[in-house]
Design a protein around this motif. Sequence first.
Motif, PDB file in Angstrom:
ATOM      1  N   GLY A  42       0.820  -1.208   0.000  1.00 42.68           N
ATOM      2  CA  GLY A  42       0.000   0.000   0.000  1.00 42.68           C
ATOM      3  C   GLY A  42       0.853   1.256   0.000  1.00 42.68           C
ATOM      4  O   GLY A  42       0.553   2.244  -0.688  1.00 42.68           O
ATOM      5  N   ALA A  43       1.943   1.221   0.773  1.00 35.62           N
ATOM      6  CA  ALA A  43       2.875   2.347   0.787  1.00 35.62           C
ATOM      7  C   ALA A  43       3.540   2.521  -0.571  1.00 35.62           C
ATOM      8  O   ALA A  43       3.760   3.648  -1.042  1.00 35.62           O
ATOM      9  N   ALA A  44       3.859   1.394  -1.223  1.00 35.33           N
ATOM     10  CA  ALA A  44       4.458   1.465  -2.558  1.00 35.33           C
ATOM     11  C   ALA A  44       3.494   2.106  -3.553  1.00 35.33           C
ATOM     12  O   ALA A  44       3.896   2.897  -4.412  1.00 35.33           O
ATOM     13  N   LEU A  45       2.214   1.786  -3.427  1.00 35.92           N
ATOM     14  CA  LEU A  45       1.213   2.398  -4.310  1.00 35.92           C
ATOM     15  C   LEU A  45       1.148   3.908  -4.086  1.00 35.92           C
ATOM     16  O   LEU A  45       1.060   4.690  -5.045  1.00 35.92           O
ATOM     17  N   ARG A  46       1.192   4.317  -2.827  1.00 31.03           N
ATOM     18  CA  ARG A  46       1.217   5.756  -2.528  1.00 31.03           C
ATOM     19  C   ARG A  46       2.443   6.412  -3.171  1.00 31.03           C
ATOM     20  O   ARG A  46       2.361   7.505  -3.726  1.00 31.03           O
ATOM     21  N   GLU A  47       3.579   5.714  -3.093  1.00 35.24           N
ATOM     22  CA  GLU A  47       4.820   6.245  -3.679  1.00 35.24           C
ATOM     23  C   GLU A  47       4.679   6.391  -5.190  1.00 35.24           C
ATOM     24  O   GLU A  47       5.293   7.276  -5.800  1.00 35.24           O
ATOM     25  N   LEU A  48       3.858   5.530  -5.792  1.00 34.30           N
ATOM     26  CA  LEU A  48       3.635   5.575  -7.240  1.00 34.30           C
ATOM     27  C   LEU A  48       2.542   6.555  -7.633  1.00 34.30           C
ATOM     28  O   LEU A  48       2.142   6.618  -8.798  1.00 34.30           O
ATOM     29  N   GLY A  49       2.030   7.295  -6.653  1.00 37.43           N
ATOM     30  CA  GLY A  49       1.053   8.342  -6.957  1.00 37.43           C
ATOM     31  C   GLY A  49      -0.394   7.968  -6.779  1.00 37.43           C
ATOM     32  O   GLY A  49      -1.289   8.745  -7.131  1.00 37.43           O
ATOM     33  N   VAL A  50      -0.664   6.788  -6.233  1.00 40.71           N
ATOM     34  CA  VAL A  50      -2.047   6.351  -6.017  1.00 40.71           C
ATOM     35  C   VAL A  50      -2.571   6.962  -4.726  1.00 40.71           C
ATOM     36  O   VAL A  50      -1.928   6.872  -3.675  1.00 40.71           O
ATOM     37  N   GLY A  51      -3.743   7.570  -4.801  1.00 38.81           N
ATOM     38  CA  GLY A  51      -4.348   8.179  -3.627  1.00 38.81           C
ATOM     39  C   GLY A  51      -5.754   7.683  -3.392  1.00 38.81           C
ATOM     40  O   GLY A  51      -6.298   6.911  -4.196  1.00 38.81           O
ATOM     41  N   PRO A  52      -6.386   8.103  -2.297  1.00 38.90           N
ATOM     42  CA  PRO A  52      -7.753   7.696  -1.992  1.00 38.90           C
ATOM     43  C   PRO A  52      -8.709   8.009  -3.147  1.00 38.90           C
ATOM     44  O   PRO A  52      -8.684   9.101  -3.711  1.00 38.90           O
ATOM     45  N   GLY A  53      -9.512   7.006  -3.489  1.00 35.81           N
ATOM     46  CA  GLY A  53     -10.490   7.170  -4.554  1.00 35.81           C
ATOM     47  C   GLY A  53      -9.980   6.816  -5.931  1.00 35.81           C
ATOM     48  O   GLY A  53     -10.778   6.625  -6.861  1.00 35.81           O
ATOM     49  N   ASP A  54      -8.654   6.728  -6.113  1.00 31.61           N
ATOM     50  CA  ASP A  54      -8.110   6.320  -7.408  1.00 31.61           C
ATOM     51  C   ASP A  54      -8.460   4.860  -7.673  1.00 31.61           C
ATOM     52  O   ASP A  54      -8.579   4.046  -6.748  1.00 31.61           O
ATOM     53  N   ARG A  55      -8.599   4.521  -8.950  1.00 30.67           N
ATOM     54  CA  ARG A  55      -8.860   3.137  -9.318  1.00 30.67           C
ATOM     55  C   ARG A  55      -7.553   2.452  -9.717  1.00 30.67           C
ATOM     56  O   ARG A  55      -6.757   3.010 -10.487  1.00 30.67           O
ATOM     57  N   VAL A  56      -7.353   1.254  -9.191  1.00 34.56           N
ATOM     58  CA  VAL A  56      -6.169   0.458  -9.523  1.00 34.56           C
ATOM     59  C   VAL A  56      -6.646  -0.908 -10.015  1.00 34.56           C
ATOM     60  O   VAL A  56      -7.358  -1.620  -9.292  1.00 34.56           O
ATOM     61  N   ALA A  57      -6.289  -1.260 -11.239  1.00 37.47           N
ATOM     62  CA  ALA A  57      -6.693  -2.542 -11.817  1.00 37.47           C
ATOM     63  C   ALA A  57      -5.764  -3.646 -11.326  1.00 37.47           C
ATOM     64  O   ALA A  57      -4.560  -3.435 -11.154  1.00 37.47           O
ATOM     65  N   LEU A  58      -6.334  -4.822 -11.124  1.00 38.44           N
ATOM     66  CA  LEU A  58      -5.599  -5.951 -10.556  1.00 38.44           C
ATOM     67  C   LEU A  58      -5.787  -7.169 -11.444  1.00 38.44           C
ATOM     68  O   LEU A  58      -6.895  -7.706 -11.561  1.00 38.44           O
ATOM     69  N   MET A  59      -4.698  -7.607 -12.066  1.00 35.23           N
ATOM     70  CA  MET A  59      -4.728  -8.730 -13.008  1.00 35.23           C
ATOM     71  C   MET A  59      -3.815  -9.830 -12.476  1.00 35.23           C
ATOM     72  O   MET A  59      -2.663  -9.965 -12.868  1.00 35.23           O
ATOM     73  N   VAL A  60      -4.348 -10.610 -11.535  1.00 34.38           N
ATOM     74  CA  VAL A  60      -3.548 -11.595 -10.808  1.00 34.38           C
ATOM     75  C   VAL A  60      -4.371 -12.870 -10.621  1.00 34.38           C
ATOM     76  O   VAL A  60      -5.548 -12.798 -10.269  1.00 34.38           O
ATOM     77  N   ALA A 152       8.182  -1.262  -2.644  1.00 35.58           N
ATOM     78  CA  ALA A 152       7.813  -1.477  -1.244  1.00 35.58           C
ATOM     79  C   ALA A 152       9.054  -1.619  -0.364  1.00 35.58           C
ATOM     80  O   ALA A 152       9.085  -1.113   0.772  1.00 35.58           O
ATOM     81  N   ALA A 153      10.079  -2.294  -0.883  1.00 35.82           N
ATOM     82  CA  ALA A 153      11.295  -2.512  -0.092  1.00 35.82           C
ATOM     83  C   ALA A 153      12.023  -1.212   0.210  1.00 35.82           C
ATOM     84  O   ALA A 153      12.744  -1.113   1.208  1.00 35.82           O
ATOM     85  N   ALA A 154      11.808  -0.205  -0.638  1.00 39.89           N
ATOM     86  CA  ALA A 154      12.495   1.070  -0.455  1.00 39.89           C
ATOM     87  C   ALA A 154      11.610   2.126   0.193  1.00 39.89           C
ATOM     88  O   ALA A 154      11.993   3.298   0.267  1.00 39.89           O
ATOM     89  N   THR A 155      10.432   1.712   0.671  1.00 38.85           N
ATOM     90  CA  THR A 155       9.465   2.659   1.229  1.00 38.85           C
ATOM     91  C   THR A 155       9.002   2.183   2.599  1.00 38.85           C
ATOM     92  O   THR A 155       8.784   0.984   2.798  1.00 38.85           O
ATOM     93  N   ALA A 156       8.834   3.090   3.536  1.00 36.51           N
ATOM     94  CA  ALA A 156       8.297   2.718   4.853  1.00 36.51           C
ATOM     95  C   ALA A 156       6.850   2.285   4.698  1.00 36.51           C
ATOM     96  O   ALA A 156       6.061   2.940   4.011  1.00 36.51           O
TER      97      ALA A 156
END
Length: 522
Positions: A42-60, A152-156
């Motif tokens: 989740g912290a890595a996503l924030r580092e990538l510019g994702v914020g509350p309400g943004d949509r993130v697609a998940l293909m897993v 993620a490894a480089a982010t708190a």
Amino acid sequence: MTLSLACILAEAARRYPDRTAVVDGPLHETYAALWAGALARGAALRELGVGPGDRVALMVPNTVDFPRAYYAILAAGAVVVPVHLLLTPAEVAYVLKDSGARLLLVDRSLAGAGAEAAWLASIPVVSVGGPEGAPEADAAWRGVLPRLEDTAAATAPLTTYAIRRPEDPAVFLYTSGTTGRSKGAVLTQLNLVMNAVVNAFDANDVSSEDVVLGCLPLFHAYGQTVAMNTTFRVGATLVLMGRFRPERALELMTEHRATIFHGVPTMYVALTEAAARQRPGPLALRMCVSGGASLPLAVLEAVEKHLGAPVFEGYGLSETSPTATVNQPQFGSRPGTVGHRVWGVDVEIAVPESDPPAFLPAGELGEIVVRGHNVFAGYHNLPEETAATMADGWFRTGDLGTRDADGFVTIVDRTKDVVIRGGFNVYPSEVEDVLMRHPGIGQVAVIGVPHPVHGEEVCAVVVPADPAAPPEPAEVVEWAAARLGRHKYPRQVEIAESLPLGPSMKVLKRELRRTVTPATGA
């Protein structure tokens, strides 16, 4: 008031930190580790510019990386857009563009298709899962896509999940409509939290001691809510299976002493056939849950005979989170029905298209309408289509059914022409639109025909553009397979001189269903 679907995993980690949350092959991930992994990502996503309400697609696929990333997106305050893994890159790109996804998270084994879809949608793509150069990675994309784990490894890590409100979107589930255009059903934090709670404590009576075999795809509402979220709500263990194979499923049931199995009718057919052949060792199953399509009584009886557990059949749609009714231990089970409405949800039988709904007495056939905490917030950016599905607070399912004097609901037919193949919805107009681009096809009608394994098979009835040179059915199948998701393309093609038409010149698909020979085989 605040509420986040992320609390499902966060609370399980607080209450059952050392209990196994997920089994994925040799990996046994505890709740504490799973939640820690989600917070880091989740912290890595924030580092990538994702914020509350943004949509993130998940293909897993069904690996531990799905819940890790799913709850990471929720912890960051963003909205999960699960991607159907059987779609073509062009179809995935449509979902990405329509949802307004800011980012695509793709499993490294699917990196090629994910990168193509993201390129078509003009959004960034990040891989998840596995170390650099992992053998399961898409070899052509090794080292090309950035990895979420590296960020993620480089982010708190996040210290907790983002604050959300009950009415805020949590997940967009894409489901096609009668026009064939995919629609994003917006499910709220409240919708999905409540559906997990109700499935756990009221519908199925799940406990922290249960072991759930998760063969259903987690990108689907059924697998996501009824299997994953419900299991995590009570701190039980979810055993994941990436690709359903009946013999291996029986082995996993035995190996992990699985107590609950969720499946669609095609899975139960395959399981009972495999069990009859190989006679599995002693099973600990205490409950099977069936949904996605009607379960034939003969299959239900075979499950109880070969697997030794009762089957509780239920009913729901993506728009109802999904569970609306289910045969519940408290009310008893009645084979051939989909049981009683779940706690806090109203289900009625109404005169079709009545507004406000005109309810019918017990035993009469009408449209099933649903009202309650499980009903979605609407279709993303489609206010007119949303309004057309709602009537005085009731969701029109488009399904015909009855409810008897004891409250048991029975599905009789669908007012929409949806084909349910192996538990997946296939919408004929979408398939017809693609087939009409074939140079040898003049007219086409797509219907569902009965199939002994898949429940229904997709069948295309084709009128040739040139009657003197009709296309070969096998060639049409191959052509469609290259342009449609694997669950959508027709395996059966019938050549006809003309299509039956009604007074309004609409194709009478009921006549086609009556005359076309049912599908056979695998």
